[in-house]
Design a protein around this motif. Structure first.
Motif, mmCIF file in Angstrom:
data_model
loop_
_atom_site.group_PDB
_atom_site.id
_atom_site.type_symbol
_atom_site.label_atom_id
_atom_site.label_comp_id
_atom_site.label_asym_id
_atom_site.label_seq_id
_atom_site.Cartn_x
_atom_site.Cartn_y
_atom_site.Cartn_z
ATOM 1 N N ARG A 60 -8.950 -14.785 -3.879
ATOM 2 C CA ARG A 60 -9.061 -14.173 -2.565
ATOM 3 C C ARG A 60 -10.307 -14.618 -1.823
ATOM 4 O O ARG A 60 -10.396 -14.455 -0.626
ATOM 5 C CB ARG A 60 -9.090 -12.653 -2.700
ATOM 6 N N GLN A 61 -11.269 -15.154 -2.502
ATOM 7 C CA GLN A 61 -12.516 -15.535 -1.868
ATOM 8 C C GLN A 61 -12.425 -16.874 -1.144
ATOM 9 O O GLN A 61 -13.349 -17.268 -0.470
ATOM 10 C CB GLN A 61 -13.642 -15.594 -2.896
ATOM 11 N N CYS A 84 -6.413 -11.913 -14.759
ATOM 12 C CA CYS A 84 -6.641 -10.885 -13.725
ATOM 13 C C CYS A 84 -7.796 -11.274 -12.815
ATOM 14 O O CYS A 84 -7.716 -11.077 -11.595
ATOM 15 C CB CYS A 84 -6.914 -9.537 -14.370
ATOM 16 N N LEU A 85 -8.858 -11.804 -13.386
ATOM 17 C CA LEU A 85 -9.973 -12.253 -12.559
ATOM 18 C C LEU A 85 -9.563 -13.395 -11.638
ATOM 19 O O LEU A 85 -9.936 -13.424 -10.469
ATOM 20 C CB LEU A 85 -11.146 -12.696 -13.437
ATOM 21 N N GLY A 89 -6.717 -11.973 -9.109
ATOM 22 C CA GLY A 89 -7.073 -10.801 -8.336
ATOM 23 C C GLY A 89 -8.348 -10.920 -7.540
ATOM 24 O O GLY A 89 -8.478 -10.341 -6.469
ATOM 25 N N TRP A 90 -9.306 -11.697 -8.032
ATOM 26 C CA TRP A 90 -10.605 -11.700 -7.380
ATOM 27 C C TRP A 90 -11.008 -13.088 -6.899
ATOM 28 O O TRP A 90 -11.372 -13.255 -5.749
ATOM 29 C CB TRP A 90 -11.649 -11.161 -8.344
ATOM 30 N N LEU A 91 -10.924 -14.085 -7.748
ATOM 31 C CA LEU A 91 -11.418 -15.410 -7.406
ATOM 32 C C LEU A 91 -10.555 -16.113 -6.365
ATOM 33 O O LEU A 91 -11.090 -16.837 -5.533
ATOM 34 C CB LEU A 91 -11.544 -16.267 -8.662
#
Length: 61
Positions: free
Chosen positions: A59-60, A51-52, A55-57
């Motif tokens: 997109r950066q 998920c990290l 979902g997050w890494l």
């Protein structure tokens, strides 16, 4: 070579993540130290890491 079934290409990873989560939660509930705690940590860490990552890494960039 056999063509892949569309069911598994769509639902394979969600089912795997659900199984990891279920095994981790049951293991954490019924274990009292030792291998059960390690199993719970690994089984719950894999979906969390996925998920990290997705979902997050990613997109950066």
């Amino acid at each position: 070579m056999k063509p892949r079934h569309p069911f598994w290409s769509l639902w394979g990873w969600p089912i795997a993540m659900g199984l990891f989560t279920s095994v981790g939660l049951v293991s954490a509930l019924f274990s009292d130290g030792g291998f059960g705690d390690v199993l719970a940590g690994v089984a719950l860490g894999i979906p969390t890491a996925a998920c990290l990552w997705f979902g997050w890494l990613r997109r950066q960039r």
